[in-house]
Write an enzyme that holds these catalytic residues in place. Structure first.
Site, mmCIF file in Angstrom:
data_model
loop_
_atom_site.group_PDB
_atom_site.id
_atom_site.type_symbol
_atom_site.label_atom_id
_atom_site.label_comp_id
_atom_site.label_asym_id
_atom_site.label_seq_id
_atom_site.Cartn_x
_atom_site.Cartn_y
_atom_site.Cartn_z
ATOM 1 N N ASP A 66 0.819 -1.216 0.000
ATOM 2 C CA ASP A 66 0.000 0.000 0.000
ATOM 3 C C ASP A 66 0.857 1.274 0.000
ATOM 4 O OD1 ASP A 66 -2.131 -1.828 0.386
ATOM 5 O OD2 ASP A 66 -1.947 -1.658 2.558
ATOM 6 N N GLU A 275 -11.483 -0.319 -3.614
ATOM 7 C CA GLU A 275 -10.667 0.209 -2.501
ATOM 8 C C GLU A 275 -9.456 0.939 -3.082
ATOM 9 O OE1 GLU A 275 -9.358 -3.251 -0.283
ATOM 10 O OE2 GLU A 275 -7.973 -3.852 -1.851
HETATM 11 O O1 FUB Z 1 -3.271 -3.547 3.364
HETATM 12 C C1 FUB Z 1 -4.578 -3.804 3.814
HETATM 13 C C2 FUB Z 1 -5.560 -3.532 2.729
HETATM 14 O O2 FUB Z 1 -5.293 -4.341 1.587
HETATM 15 C C3 FUB Z 1 -5.530 -2.128 2.197
HETATM 16 O O3 FUB Z 1 -6.149 -1.212 3.031
HETATM 17 C C4 FUB Z 1 -6.186 -2.336 0.897
HETATM 18 O O4 FUB Z 1 -6.090 -1.267 0.008
HETATM 19 C C5 FUB Z 1 -5.489 -3.581 0.409
HETATM 20 O O5 FUB Z 1 -4.255 -3.290 -0.152
#
Ligand code: FUB
Length: 372
Positions: A66, A275
């Site tokens: 991320d 997301e």
């Molecule tokens: O790293 C945890 C979660 O997985 C993140 O918040 C999302 O974007 C995905 O990468």
């Protein structure tokens, strides 16, 4: 399952990548702590069978994911998640992403030496936090650096917190409470040329966005988003107040429309928001990019305003090795770069490694699709 690709990196891939890393990259670690997790699989030599990757991991002695990158004071600072092995079972809620702290990384230039500045914030120092310190972002204003982070509170509800520091690498001190009106995950802060700042946030499934459809947290809502020919659930955007610690007014939906001006549908899983939103500006246009989650793409949509509505434009990156990726986009020395992650070092969807590659555009501003 939240890991349908679950591609294990063969030992040969590890051999190739680690050999290349040793040869090409020097990684300096400051204030390293016992919280770090070394990649555990010993490489075996068989480079003939190694799959090809567009880029190599930026750091290999801890797992990172991320990557939110920014240029502060002419240097590149990366604010990633710090993946660790905790033994939590895998599920669609993402319980296996049980991260506990952040390490901030920096480098003078793309391809330059990477510095790990050590632990910048730990869950134990966030008074309201329960578990799962997920994807952060950062901003700078008037001599203060702001670190925005999602973490579940003690009721197991994701909220977004803010922490401050006088230096971009921290350590950061968390505020006593989460940001009022914040929920879900993946904060990304964009500061416009007029000085206004906006936070984009939200994520489906484990990110809990589907539990906020009525405006308050619904613990009984289904684990997954609505499906079928209904409007897709969208990310949220909130204008930040002058103190960068509060929303200035109610948060809004980040509307994403198709080429006919109609909202993307929940069934349109290769284009709808899942997301990992990110906003950048290019030639006066606002580019909102995001992950489609269970279809594993990074895609983008464009608007004339930072708050949208945005019109879907295309794919930025084809699926990486791993369940999905999470990205950021920056400009440095006249070129544009995308930071992202895959699972090259571990083959495990919860033990990821960050990477960077150039982002190229056509003359009309559209983004060329990257095959990672
Ligand atoms: O790293 C945890 C979660 O997985 C993140 O918040 C999302 O974007 C995905 O990468």
């Amino acid at each position: 399952m939240r890991n349908p690709l679950n591609l294990k990196a063969p030992a040969a891939a590890l051999a190739a990548s680690l050999a290349l890393l040793a040869a090409c990259q020097s990684t300096e670690t400051k204030q390293e702590t016992t919280a770090t997790t070394a990649p555990s699989e010993a490489p075996k030599a068989d480079s003939a069978a190694a799959p090809k990757y567009l880029s190599q991991p930026l750091i290999s002695n801890i797992y990172t994911a991320d990557p939110s990158a920014h240029v502060f004071d002419g240097k590149i600072y990366i604010y990633p998640s710090h993946d660790i092995e905790t033994g939590m079972p895998e599920n669609d809620k993402g319980d296996h992403f049980a991260m506990r702290d952040y390490h901030i990384l920096s480098m003078d230039s793309i391809g330059g030496k990477l510095t790990d500045h050590g632990v910048a914030l730990d869950t134990k120092d966030i008074p309201w936090a329960g578990r799962q310190l997920w994807a952060p972002d950062a901003a700078f204003k008037n001599g203060t650096y702001y670190l925005y982070f999602p973490v579940k509170d003690k009721q197991d509800v994701f909220r977004i917190g803010v922490a401050t520091s006088k230096t971009p690498a921290g350590p950061f001190k968390a505020e006593a409470t989460p940001m009022a009106g914040s929920f879900s995950i993946d904060p990304a802060v964009f500061q416009d040329t007029d000085g206004k700042a906006y936070m984009y946030f939200g994520g489906l499934w484990g990110g809990q966005l589907q539990r906020w459809q009525k405006g308050t947290y619904d613990a009984n809502a289904p684990e997954k988003e609505p499906n079928g020919d209904v409007p897709a659930l969208n990310a949220r955007v909130g204008k930040l107040a002058a103190d960068m610690k509060h929303f200035d007014g109610p948060v809004q939906e980040v509307k994403i429309l198709d080429e006919a001006g109609k909202p993307l549908l929940a069934s349109d899983t290769k284009r709808r928001f899942f997301e990992g939103g990110w906003l950048h500006k290019y030639n006066g246009k606002y580019y909102f990019s995001y992950s489609t989650g269970d279809t594993h793409l990074l895609v983008y949509a464009v608007s004339d305003k930072p708050t949208g509505p945005f019109t879907y434009k295309g794919v930025i990156m084809q699926p990486v090795e791993g369940w999905t990726t999470h990205h950021s986009i920056i400009e440095k020395d006249g070129k544009w770069y995308i930071f992202y992650h895959d699972t090259q070092l571990s083959g495990k969807t919860w033990l990821r490694n960050i990477k960077v590659t150039e982002l190229k555009r056509r003359a009309d501003g559209s983004i060329e699709t990257i095959v990672p």
